[in-house]
Design a protein around this motif. Sequence first.
Motif, short mmCIF file in Angstrom:
data_model
loop_
_atom_site.label_atom_id
_atom_site.label_comp_id
_atom_site.label_asym_id
_atom_site.label_seq_id
_atom_site.Cartn_x
_atom_site.Cartn_y
_atom_site.Cartn_z
N ILE A 10 -8.24 -0.40 4.72
CA ILE A 10 -7.22 0.44 5.35
C ILE A 10 -7.85 1.73 5.88
O ILE A 10 -7.53 2.18 6.98
N GLU A 11 -8.77 2.29 5.11
CA GLU A 11 -9.47 3.50 5.54
C GLU A 11 -10.25 3.24 6.83
O GLU A 11 -10.20 4.04 7.77
N ASP A 47 0.82 -1.21 0.00
CA ASP A 47 0.00 0.00 0.00
C ASP A 47 0.86 1.26 0.00
O ASP A 47 0.52 2.24 -0.66
N ARG A 48 1.95 1.24 0.72
CA ARG A 48 2.82 2.42 0.80
C ARG A 48 3.81 2.51 -0.35
O ARG A 48 4.45 3.54 -0.54
N GLU A 79 -8.01 -0.58 -0.02
CA GLU A 79 -8.09 0.83 0.34
C GLU A 79 -9.25 1.08 1.31
O GLU A 79 -9.11 1.84 2.26
N GLN A 80 -10.39 0.40 1.07
CA GLN A 80 -11.54 0.55 1.98
C GLN A 80 -11.21 -0.02 3.36
O GLN A 80 -11.53 0.59 4.39
N SER A 87 -2.34 -2.19 -4.36
CA SER A 87 -3.51 -2.37 -3.49
C SER A 87 -4.77 -2.29 -4.34
O SER A 87 -4.82 -1.54 -5.31
N THR A 88 -5.78 -3.02 -3.94
CA THR A 88 -7.07 -2.97 -4.63
C THR A 88 -7.99 -1.97 -3.94
O THR A 88 -7.67 -1.46 -2.86
N ALA A 89 -9.13 -1.72 -4.54
CA ALA A 89 -10.13 -0.84 -3.93
C ALA A 89 -10.59 -1.42 -2.58
O ALA A 89 -10.80 -0.68 -1.62
#
Length: 148
Positions: free
Chosen positions: A107-108, A49-50, A104-105, A99-101
């Motif tokens: 992680i958010e 992700d980073r 991202e969700q 990363s996939t969507a």
Amino acid sequence: MDRAVTDDLLAELADVVLRISREIDPSGALAIDIVPLTGTEALVMRWVDRNPGSTPSAAAGATALKRSNLSVALGSLVAKGMVERRPDPDDARTVRLFSTALAEQSIERLHAHWAGMLRQALGDDDRDVVATFATLTRIDERLHDATR
């Protein structure tokens, strides 16, 4: 010369960091709606992700995982819909990681969970957060460098 920061204090600092990490664990008592990951998967997911577009070799080096362990973790992350492998546009033999969507969700949600827990614990007393973050980041970087 007496040191203000003793070995006992440093050991207690490490213990506090571990206790805090257990308290904010998203799969603990206050489980949240995110894709559950093992410790190794979380380590690899954090790197991907980073560092979007990194290679598996770079991820293995950065996480200090053996290639076989990284491969298993990546396979699991792909199966969970968290990581996407894409061929490198300049070299079809190379794979790039993203990363996939869904990741991202997750992680958010995780970041919101952590921020909420820490904000609740701090209340109105957040005056040392910036300095604490800087100190912990410096420790993290130096520990990472020392183990490579």
